[in-house]
Design an enzyme around this catalytic site. Structure first.
Site, PDB file in Angstrom:
ATOM      1  N   ASP A 286      37.857  45.097  39.889  1.00 25.35           N
ATOM      2  CA  ASP A 286      39.091  45.602  39.278  1.00 25.35           C
ATOM      3  C   ASP A 286      38.793  46.565  38.128  1.00 25.35           C
ATOM      4  OD1 ASP A 286      41.820  45.814  39.017  1.00 25.35           O
ATOM      5  OD2 ASP A 286      42.033  44.024  37.774  1.00 25.35           O
ATOM      6  N   GLY A 287      39.722  47.487  37.890  1.00 23.13           N
ATOM      7  CA  GLY A 287      39.630  48.367  36.719  1.00 23.13           C
ATOM      8  C   GLY A 287      39.297  49.822  37.019  1.00 23.13           C
TER       9      GLY A 287
ATOM     10  N   TRP B 112      39.630  52.906  34.283  1.00 22.59           N
ATOM     11  CA  TRP B 112      38.415  53.686  33.995  1.00 22.59           C
ATOM     12  C   TRP B 112      38.750  55.180  34.034  1.00 22.59           C
ATOM     13  CZ3 TRP B 112      35.537  57.491  36.228  1.00 22.59           C
ATOM     14  CH2 TRP B 112      34.224  57.667  35.754  1.00 22.59           C
TER      15      TRP B 112
ATOM     16  N   HIS C  48      38.337  55.238  41.736  1.00 18.93           N
ATOM     17  CA  HIS C  48      37.926  54.568  42.982  1.00 18.93           C
ATOM     18  C   HIS C  48      36.626  55.177  43.498  1.00 18.93           C
ATOM     19  CE1 HIS C  48      41.574  52.352  42.881  1.00 18.93           C
ATOM     20  NE2 HIS C  48      42.375  53.343  43.241  1.00 18.93           N
TER      21      HIS C  48
ATOM     22  N   GLU D  99      48.754  42.907  48.847  1.00 20.71           N
ATOM     23  CA  GLU D  99      49.741  43.496  47.928  1.00 20.71           C
ATOM     24  C   GLU D  99      49.444  44.965  47.625  1.00 20.71           C
ATOM     25  OE1 GLU D  99      48.223  40.470  47.341  1.00 20.71           O
ATOM     26  OE2 GLU D  99      49.987  39.359  48.022  1.00 20.71           O
TER      27      GLU D  99
ATOM     28  N   TRP E 206      48.958  47.302  49.552  1.00 22.83           N
ATOM     29  CA  TRP E 206      49.684  48.230  50.447  1.00 22.83           C
ATOM     30  C   TRP E 206      50.916  48.803  49.753  1.00 22.83           C
ATOM     31  CZ3 TRP E 206      47.152  50.071  54.336  1.00 22.83           C
ATOM     32  CH2 TRP E 206      46.257  49.285  55.057  1.00 22.83           C
TER      33      TRP E 206
ATOM     34  N   ARG F  21      51.072  50.095  46.861  1.00 25.70           N
ATOM     35  CA  ARG F  21      50.755  51.192  45.938  1.00 25.70           C
ATOM     36  C   ARG F  21      51.224  52.521  46.531  1.00 25.70           C
ATOM     37  NH1 ARG F  21      45.086  49.990  42.806  1.00 25.70           N
ATOM     38  NH2 ARG F  21      45.623  47.864  42.198  1.00 25.70           N
TER      39      ARG F  21
ATOM     40  N   LEU G 213      21.175  39.688  53.981  1.00 28.65           N
ATOM     41  CA  LEU G 213      22.377  39.546  53.137  1.00 28.65           C
ATOM     42  C   LEU G 213      23.606  39.755  54.012  1.00 28.65           C
ATOM     43  CD1 LEU G 213      24.068  39.572  50.480  1.00 28.65           C
ATOM     44  CD2 LEU G 213      23.515  41.994  50.271  1.00 28.65           C
TER      45      LEU G 213
ATOM     46  N   ARG H  17      35.171  38.614  37.964  1.00 24.35           N
ATOM     47  CA  ARG H  17      36.269  39.581  37.945  1.00 24.35           C
ATOM     48  C   ARG H  17      36.016  40.559  36.819  1.00 24.35           C
ATOM     49  NH1 ARG H  17      42.589  39.389  39.304  1.00 24.35           N
ATOM     50  NH2 ARG H  17      42.964  41.579  38.855  1.00 24.35           N
TER      51      ARG H  17
ATOM     52  N   ARG I 235      43.057  36.321  36.140  1.00 22.56           N
ATOM     53  CA  ARG I 235      43.829  35.797  37.284  1.00 22.56           C
ATOM     54  C   ARG I 235      43.075  36.017  38.583  1.00 22.56           C
ATOM     55  NH1 ARG I 235      47.410  39.947  35.148  1.00 22.56           N
ATOM     56  NH2 ARG I 235      46.908  41.918  36.159  1.00 22.56           N
TER      57      ARG I 235
ATOM     58  N   GLU J 158      32.463  28.711  39.939  1.00 21.18           N
ATOM     59  CA  GLU J 158      32.400  29.078  38.520  1.00 21.18           C
ATOM     60  C   GLU J 158      33.013  30.468  38.355  1.00 21.18           C
ATOM     61  OE1 GLU J 158      31.436  27.134  36.060  1.00 21.18           O
ATOM     62  OE2 GLU J 158      30.940  25.534  37.490  1.00 21.18           O
TER      63      GLU J 158
HETATM   64  C1  IPE Z   1      42.969  42.680  42.756  1.00 22.41           C
HETATM   65  O1  IPE Z   1      43.219  43.713  41.876  1.00 22.41           O
HETATM   66  C2  IPE Z   1      42.689  43.221  44.120  1.00 22.41           C
HETATM   67  C3  IPE Z   1      41.438  43.941  44.282  1.00 22.41           C
HETATM   68  C4  IPE Z   1      40.512  44.120  43.376  1.00 22.41           C
HETATM   69  C5  IPE Z   1      41.217  44.472  45.583  1.00 22.41           C
HETATM   70  P1  IPE Z   1      44.710  44.219  41.544  1.00 22.41           P
HETATM   71  O2  IPE Z   1      44.555  45.298  40.544  1.00 22.41           O
HETATM   72  O3  IPE Z   1      45.404  44.542  42.795  1.00 22.41           O
HETATM   73  O4  IPE Z   1      45.375  42.911  40.921  1.00 22.41           O
HETATM   74  P2  IPE Z   1      46.485  42.759  39.805  1.00 22.41           P
HETATM   75  O5  IPE Z   1      47.645  43.620  40.213  1.00 22.41           O
HETATM   76  O6  IPE Z   1      45.888  43.206  38.511  1.00 22.41           O
HETATM   77  O7  IPE Z   1      46.794  41.299  39.789  1.00 22.41           O
HETATM   78  C1  IPE Z   2      40.591  47.979  41.675  1.00 26.00           C
HETATM   79  O1  IPE Z   2      40.980  48.860  40.680  1.00 26.00           O
HETATM   80  C2  IPE Z   2      40.635  48.591  43.050  1.00 26.00           C
HETATM   81  C3  IPE Z   2      41.737  48.091  43.891  1.00 26.00           C
HETATM   82  C4  IPE Z   2      42.587  47.161  43.580  1.00 26.00           C
HETATM   83  C5  IPE Z   2      41.899  48.706  45.197  1.00 26.00           C
HETATM   84  P1  IPE Z   2      42.491  49.126  40.320  1.00 26.00           P
HETATM   85  O2  IPE Z   2      42.960  50.277  41.129  1.00 26.00           O
HETATM   86  O3  IPE Z   2      43.300  47.893  40.437  1.00 26.00           O
HETATM   87  O4  IPE Z   2      42.363  49.569  38.796  1.00 26.00           O
HETATM   88  P2  IPE Z   2      43.299  49.136  37.580  1.00 26.00           P
HETATM   89  O5  IPE Z   2      43.378  47.648  37.597  1.00 26.00           O
HETATM   90  O6  IPE Z   2      44.615  49.776  37.810  1.00 26.00           O
HETATM   91  O7  IPE Z   2      42.585  49.649  36.374  1.00 26.00           O
HETATM   92 MG    MG Z   3      43.791  46.396  39.150  1.00 28.97          MG
END
Ligand code: IPE
Ligand code: IPE
Ligand code: MG
Length: 253
Positions: free
Chosen positions: A23-24, A28, A40, A70, A72, A74, A134, A191, A197, A210
Site C-alpha cells: 500500500d501507499g 508516494w 504504481h 474493492e 475495481w 477506482r 519460491l 502492510r 487494517r 504476526e
Molecule cells: C489494499 O489497499 C489493497 C491492496 C494493496 C491491493 P487499499 O489502498 O485498497 O486499501 P484501503 O482503501 O486503504 O483500505
Molecule cells: C497500493 O497503493 C496499490 C493498490 C491498492 C492497487 P494505493 O494505490 O492504494 O496507494 P495509496 O494508498 O492511495 O497511497
Molecule cells: Mg491504498
C-alpha cells in the site's frame, strides 16, 4: 546467498510464508506531485526487489496483495493502468522467474481481468508450474470475504453431490477450499504505508499471523525495510493461545 545485509537475522528462524499488503503507491506519487500511476510504476520495482530478496533468503512462500475486489471501484484510468502494469510485469519478469525457479500462482477472481492480462497470467502460471524454490501468490481481484463465500459454495456443492457430510466439514476442509489451498497460512503479514487494517485481505488465513505495519510507502519498501520487518518478526513470542513454557527452576532457588 543474499547480497544485502542480513546480519541481524537468524536464518534458521525465518517465516515460511510472508504476505504483503503493498500500500501507499498513490501517496508516494502525490508527495512528488506526480500522478498516482507513476507511484504504481515505482511500486513494480519494489515487487521485483522483494520477490528476489525472498528467494535469496530461502523463504518458500510469498503472497502479494496487488488488487482487491474493492479496487475495481477506482477511476477507470487507474484500473486500466494497473492492469497494463500487471501484464507488463508478468511479461518482463517471466525469464527471471524461470532463472530463479519462482512459481507463480493467481489467487482471486481472475475471470474479471481483461483477456490480455489473463492470457499473460495463464502463461506465467503454466510456464512456472514446476519451479520449486519460491511460490509467489499474486492476489489479484482478491477479497477475503469472497474467498470464504466461494469456499462455502464449493463445500455446499460437495455435500449436494453426496461426496461430503456436513459434520465432516472442519477447518482443514475450509482451508483446502480457499484460494490459498496449496500454501501454509502466513507467518508474517507486512502492510506498508502505516494503515492499521486488513482491507479484506486474507481473513481466514491470518488467524495467528504476526502483523507488522511500517510507515514506509510501498515504492520505498526494499531489501533494508524487508530485513527490518523480518527482524521484528523474530522478536515476537508466538504463543498461539497457549502460555509460554516456564523455564525449569533450579534446585538452588
Ligand atoms: C489494499 O489497499 C489493497 C491492496 C494493496 C491491493 P487499499 O489502498 O485498497 O486499501 P484501503 O482503501 O486503504 O483500505
Ligand atoms: C497500493 O497503493 C496499490 C493498490 C491498492 C492497487 P494505493 O494505490 O492504494 O496507494 P495509496 O494508498 O492511495 O497511497
Ligand atoms: Mg491504498
Amino acid at each position: 546467498m543474499a547480497d544485502f545485509d542480513t546480519s541481524v537475522l537468524d536464518m534458521a528462524r525465518l517465516p515460511q510464508h510472508v504476505a504483503i499488503i503493498m500500500d501507499g503507491n498513490g501517496r508516494w506519487a502525490q508527495r512528488r506531485s506526480m500522478s498516482r500511476v507513476e507511484g504504481h510504476k515505482r511500486g513494480k520495482d519494489s515487487v521485483r526487489a522483494i520477490v528476489e530478496a525472498t528467494r535469496k533468503l530461502g523463504i518458500p512462500y510469498l503472497s502479494l496483495f496487488a488488487f482487491s475486489t474493492e479496487n475495481w471501484q477506482r477511476p477507470r484510468r487507474e484500473v486500466n493502468a494497473l492492469m497494463s502494469l500487471l501484464r507488463r510485469y508478468l511479461r518482463t519478469e517471466i525469464e527471471r522467474m524461470m532463472h530463479n525457479e519462482v512459481r507463480v500462482l493467481a489467487i482471486g477472481d481472475v475471470s474479471k481481468l481483461p483477456p490480455s492480462v489473463r492470457d499473460e497470467l495463464d502463461s506465467a502460471i503454466e510456464r512456472t508450474r514446476d519451479n520449486q524454490r519460491l511460490t509467489v501468490g499474486l492476489c489479484v481481484s482478491y477479497g477475503g470475504r469472497e474467498d470464504i463465500v466461494n469456499a462455502a459454495r464449493a463445500l455446499g456443492a460437495e455435500v449436494e453431490a453426496g461426496r461430503l457430510r456436513p459434520q465432516d466439514i472442519d477447518e482443514a476442509a475450509v482451508s483446502r477450499s480457499l484460494g490459498t489451498a496449496s500454501m501454509p497460512d502466513p507467518d508474517l503479514l507486512i502492510r506498508t504505508s502505516g494503515e492499521m487494517r486488513i482491507s479484506n485481505f486474507y481473513l481466514w488465513q491470518l488467524a495467528y499471523t504476526e502483523i507488522y505495519v511500517t510507515d514506509a510507502l510501498w515504492p520505498d519498501f526494499r531489501e533494508a525495510q524487508y530485513v527490518e520487518a523480518l527482524a521484528h518478526y523474530q522478536q515476537r513470542d508466538r504463543r498461539f493461545g497457549r502460555v509460554a513454557e516456564e523455564a525449569p527452576r533450579s534446585a538452588a532457588q
